[in-house]
Design a protein around this motif. Sequence first.
Motif, mmCIF file in Angstrom:
data_model
loop_
_atom_site.group_PDB
_atom_site.id
_atom_site.type_symbol
_atom_site.label_atom_id
_atom_site.label_comp_id
_atom_site.label_asym_id
_atom_site.label_seq_id
_atom_site.Cartn_x
_atom_site.Cartn_y
_atom_site.Cartn_z
ATOM 1 N N GLY A 61 -14.748 1.101 -3.874
ATOM 2 C CA GLY A 61 -13.966 -0.127 -3.705
ATOM 3 C C GLY A 61 -13.131 -0.082 -2.448
ATOM 4 O O GLY A 61 -13.010 0.951 -1.784
ATOM 5 N N PHE A 62 -12.556 -1.223 -2.147
ATOM 6 C CA PHE A 62 -11.774 -1.342 -0.917
ATOM 7 C C PHE A 62 -10.371 -0.780 -1.082
ATOM 8 O O PHE A 62 -9.657 -0.606 -0.088
ATOM 9 C CB PHE A 62 -11.685 -2.814 -0.518
ATOM 10 C CG PHE A 62 -10.844 -3.646 -1.456
ATOM 11 C CD1 PHE A 62 -9.485 -3.824 -1.214
ATOM 12 C CD2 PHE A 62 -11.404 -4.223 -2.593
ATOM 13 C CE1 PHE A 62 -8.711 -4.571 -2.083
ATOM 14 C CE2 PHE A 62 -10.621 -4.969 -3.464
ATOM 15 C CZ PHE A 62 -9.274 -5.148 -3.210
ATOM 16 N N ILE A 69 -3.783 3.883 -0.479
ATOM 17 C CA ILE A 69 -4.111 3.101 -1.676
ATOM 18 C C ILE A 69 -3.562 1.693 -1.461
ATOM 19 O O ILE A 69 -2.348 1.495 -1.369
ATOM 20 C CB ILE A 69 -3.497 3.722 -2.940
ATOM 21 C CG1 ILE A 69 -3.908 5.189 -3.073
ATOM 22 C CG2 ILE A 69 -3.908 2.941 -4.184
ATOM 23 C CD1 ILE A 69 -3.210 5.917 -4.206
ATOM 24 N N THR A 70 -4.464 0.728 -1.374
ATOM 25 C CA THR A 70 -4.080 -0.671 -1.193
ATOM 26 C C THR A 70 -3.920 -1.332 -2.559
ATOM 27 O O THR A 70 -4.692 -1.072 -3.479
ATOM 28 C CB THR A 70 -5.148 -1.412 -0.368
ATOM 29 O OG1 THR A 70 -5.317 -0.718 0.885
ATOM 30 C CG2 THR A 70 -4.729 -2.837 -0.071
ATOM 31 N N LYS A 114 0.848 -1.187 0.000
ATOM 32 C CA LYS A 114 0.000 0.000 0.000
ATOM 33 C C LYS A 114 0.885 1.240 0.000
ATOM 34 O O LYS A 114 2.055 1.198 0.394
ATOM 35 C CB LYS A 114 -0.942 0.018 1.206
ATOM 36 C CG LYS A 114 -0.244 0.054 2.554
ATOM 37 C CD LYS A 114 -1.266 0.025 3.678
ATOM 38 C CE LYS A 114 -0.569 0.035 5.056
ATOM 39 N NZ LYS A 114 -1.560 -0.022 6.146
ATOM 40 N N VAL A 115 0.316 2.336 -0.467
ATOM 41 C CA VAL A 115 1.021 3.613 -0.500
ATOM 42 C C VAL A 115 0.126 4.653 0.172
ATOM 43 O O VAL A 115 -1.102 4.612 0.039
ATOM 44 C CB VAL A 115 1.366 4.021 -1.949
ATOM 45 C CG1 VAL A 115 0.115 4.224 -2.782
ATOM 46 C CG2 VAL A 115 2.206 5.291 -1.963
#
Length: 715
Positions: free
Chosen positions: A74-75, A86-87, A45-46
């Motif tokens: 969305g997830f 952000i995953t 993730k970031v």
Amino acid sequence: MQHILSQSTHCIAVFLLCIIYTLFGPVFIQEPDDTIFALDSDEKKVTMNCEARGNPQPTYRWTVNGTELDLSTGFRYSLTDGSLVITDPREETDSGRYQCQASNSLGSVLSREALLQFAYLGNFSNRTRGAVSVREGQGVVLMCSPPPHSPEITYSWVFNEFPSFVAEDSRRFVSQETGNLYISKVQPSDVGSYICLVKNMATGSRALSPPTPLTLRTDGIMGEYEPKIEVHFPQTVMAAKGLTVRLECFALGNPVPTITWRKLNGNIPKKARLRKSQAVLEIPNIQLDDSGSYECKAENYRGGNAFRGQLQVYTYPQWTSVINDTRLDSGEELQWECKATGRPRPLYRWLRNGTPLFPQSRVEMVNGELIIRAVRPTDSGMYQCVAENKYGAIYSSAELRILASAPTFQSSVVRLVATLGKDVSLECKPRASPKPTITWRKGDRTLLLRNNSLRIVNATRADEGTYVCRAENQFGVTEMTTVLMVKEAMRVELSPARVEVTVGESVVLSCKAIHDPSLDVVFLWMHNRQPLSFHQGGGHFEYIQTQSSNADLMIRNILLKHAGRYGCRAQTSGDTVFAEAELLVRGPPGPPGIVIVEEITDTTATLSWSRGMDNHSPISSYNLQARSPFSLGWQTVRTDPERVIGDMESAVAVDLNPWVEYEFRVVAINAIGTGDPSAPSRVVRTKEAGMTPPGPETPLGRSQLHMFLLVVLQK
């Protein structure tokens, strides 16, 4: 009942105003930074950081490439406070420029834009590379053809086997722009296998190309030929101020060409560095005056070849003037100006609550200046000035609050005491927006005023009474009542007015106030116009109040530092009076000034000094003292004249010993006692006069005589 309702309404209004003044719009604490995310990272993730303070607490929205992110779709996208997480980030959908918007009920602000890039390094093609065959003496270029990558990569070449790297010199060069290996003149020792090694600067990952064989042809040797520049920097190089610039230039030729550099419109900067191969001119910390035309020239005795290009330095915008939070009354004019430097020169635009602001009938925007005429409550909000050029943008934020409220007073009734014969001002300062109209009345009479205050000159008993201040604007009206009483002027008697005491004695100063008995009086004692601290006075000061209108100051065990002027300030609700007394303290003299040795012989020293403080008791005499390596501390010396009286500032010390180092000091004496000694003189040595030992009756004494004999025996 109506009075109670009026008081309740006033309290509610004040409470609401307090709440309004503690509210404020969003202010960024942290904004997103440019980020490079490695696709092969273990972290999946970031995070793009964003945090703002405000009251109420701000909420957040994000845009990417100008399009708002829908966090509910969305997830993969989520918010942690204001930061965007952000995953499982993906290059194809998540690359781009991100911007955070913070909002509350007072307005919105936009953060700076932050670029999200993805770092990766692909693999070279596995296809076998064909051999490159050249004559001896011929130049050659071996192509690297790097794999897909992001961001920058560095290049090096392996010769035959790892870790044998190609070393750059005047004949061989690896370009960090193309990645290719250039050999200006091939030799038999160059025959072998070459592999291009690339390294990703962000991730540290590496990749190796398939080998490229280099062979020599057998149909002869290449003859000599003039240089041909194969690698050169662009015709226009754009560089950011403060960075390091690398200009490449390399040529093929036989004999091996020599590379030289020059700047056409000046000298090459002294900080510039040349690589060993001379093929790279490196300029660190580049500045605006490093701009200009640069030329590289390749030469051998067969000829020469040159290339010229322009280096241009740009700068990101930087603020020289920003906007600040502003509160205006409805109907006033707003004038804001922001200024920034940059190259190219920045252009300006304005945002209101995160959306562009355009010129209107009341709104004018010219060169970083924003003017809004006759502001309205609807103009309130968060404003941003944006200065930008092609290389970046900066944001300055401020809140505009248009005040609109009915007049209110902190207190509806004020009681004021004036002094008979003196001037008095009745203040009327309501909180209101816009500024209200103020009128005064006493009974049925309307009174003239200056600056909303009612000034009464030379107050008399006839001025006593009730005065009403009325404040009114378009949002409401309110009144404040001032009850004025006029009292006799107060007098203060401080005794004794002047007193002389000796160190160690005690004294009492008495302060009496003659005032209107209906008023309470408060006393304050001062020493040399500074308030006395009875808790920190070392027990020397005591405050004694025997009656409500009397206050005494006792000073016990007086020291020299207690001398000065003592003041008594008496204060009532209508008057303040101050009186002073002088206290002189007699004590032993202060230390004389610096002692100077003006002349020295074998047995005498002529001394001079300056007078010290006599502390209000004349100096009667001086005592001269000396110290030497043979004396037991300081001892009084005989002098000429024998008695040094108080008005003298020089004397001769006599009966000294020859060839001895002395220090001298002076002590002053008056009727009170002996003062502190002066600072010692410089060390002086008496003249030599044989080795005659000091006699037992001299200032050194018998014990010093014994020490002197020991010194003689040692010699």
